[in-house]
Design an enzyme around this catalytic site. Structure first.
Site, short mmCIF file in Angstrom:
data_model
loop_
_atom_site.label_atom_id
_atom_site.label_comp_id
_atom_site.label_asym_id
_atom_site.label_seq_id
_atom_site.Cartn_x
_atom_site.Cartn_y
_atom_site.Cartn_z
CG HIS A 44 -0.71 6.09 4.88
ND1 HIS A 44 -1.49 6.29 4.80
CD2 HIS A 44 -0.70 6.73 5.56
CE1 HIS A 44 -2.39 6.79 5.55
NE2 HIS A 44 -1.26 7.22 6.97
CG ASN B 236 -1.69 1.26 1.10
OD1 ASN B 236 -2.35 1.16 0.64
ND2 ASN B 236 -2.20 1.83 1.85
CB SER C 216 4.96 5.25 5.00
OG SER C 216 5.57 5.99 5.10
CG ASP D 239 -2.30 3.32 6.89
OD1 ASP D 239 -3.19 2.42 5.73
OD2 ASP D 239 -3.82 4.47 7.14
C1 GRF Z 1 -3.15 9.21 -2.23
O1 GRF Z 1 -2.57 9.83 -1.38
C2 GRF Z 1 -2.46 7.49 -1.85
O2 GRF Z 1 -0.96 7.77 -0.80
C3 GRF Z 1 -3.40 7.54 -0.74
O3 GRF Z 1 -4.36 7.09 -1.36
C4 GRF Z 1 -4.25 8.39 -2.68
C5 GRF Z 1 -4.94 7.99 -3.77
O4 GRF Z 1 -4.65 8.38 -5.10
N1 GRF Z 1 -3.25 6.07 0.10
P1 GRF Z 1 -4.99 8.44 -6.24
O5 GRF Z 1 -6.09 7.98 -6.48
O6 GRF Z 1 -3.75 6.86 -6.64
O7 GRF Z 1 -4.75 9.02 -7.43
#
Ligand code: GRF
Length: 205
Positions: free
Chosen positions: A111, A109, A138, A147
């Protein structure tokens, strides 16, 4: 080079990280390829981007379904595409313990914070309000703790004076678009090297 690791990317929104993963893959010799983009929201904006990129998509609404029942459907789709690694990219749905068990150590993932700080939502606003000097993003392995799994890569940005959460989010997102593909590539290389048979004692002689 060994076969590419087959990756399934899960999205719920605009999908900019999914696009970054695919574009990075197309720019060079990488260890992975995206074989499925899945979503729990058939209206997710990123699905259109995936279509334009020619990636196979699967979308089904989770509404009205038990968490695990939905995850079993998703799991069947991923396995049907012979996915080896699941990359969450803005997937806004908690995964069931059952699903995490099935894919143990094989879900990543991204984050938008410097984990272990600021787990959960609204990370940039919270970091600014707390007077932090740095924010960032991260990449981590997904475990049952939200997370909370092992972090494999991070990128840091200095928070500017009078910066709004939206401005910071935009700068961090740019970092995500480089960090996630590189981290996924290294993760998949490592996976392949672990999967490769070791030299037998006979060959060593
Ligand atoms: C990003 O900020 C990511 O860190 C978080 O959700 C958002 C997703 O953005 N997990 P996108 O859909 O990839 O544009």
């Amino acid at each position: 080079m060994a076969d590419k690791v087959r990756v399934g990317v899960l999205i719920s929104g605009r999908g900019s990280n999914m696009v970054a993963l695919e574009e990075w893959k197309r720019r060079g010799e990488r260890s992975y390829r995206i074989v499925m983009v899945g979503s729990n929201d058939p209206e997710a904006r990123g699905l259109m981007a995936a279509k334009i990129l020619g990636l196979p998509i699967w979308a089904e609404s989770h509404k009205g379904m038990e968490r695990e029942a939905f995850d079993r459907l998703l799991d069947a789709q991923l396995k049907g595409q012979e996915v080896e690694v699941v990359a969450l990219a803005g997937y806004m749905r908690l995964l069931s313990p059952w699903f995490i068990q099935q894919w143990q150590g094989r879900i990543l993932n991204i984050h938008p914070s410097l984990l272990p700080d600021y787990k959960g939502l609204d990370t940039h606003r919270r970091a600014i309000l707390a007077g932090e000097q740095f924010a960032g993003c991260s990449v981590h392995v997904v475990t049952e703790e939200l997370d909370g799994g092992p972090v494999i890569a991070q990128a840091k940005v200095r928070i500017r004076e009078r910066e709004t959460p939206e401005m910071l989010a935009e700068r961090v997102l740019k970092e995500e678009h480089t960090l996630y593909p590189e981290a996924l590539d290294i993760f998949c290389q490592t996976l392949r090297s672990v999967d490769q048979p070791t030299i037998s004692s006979a060959e060593k002689k």
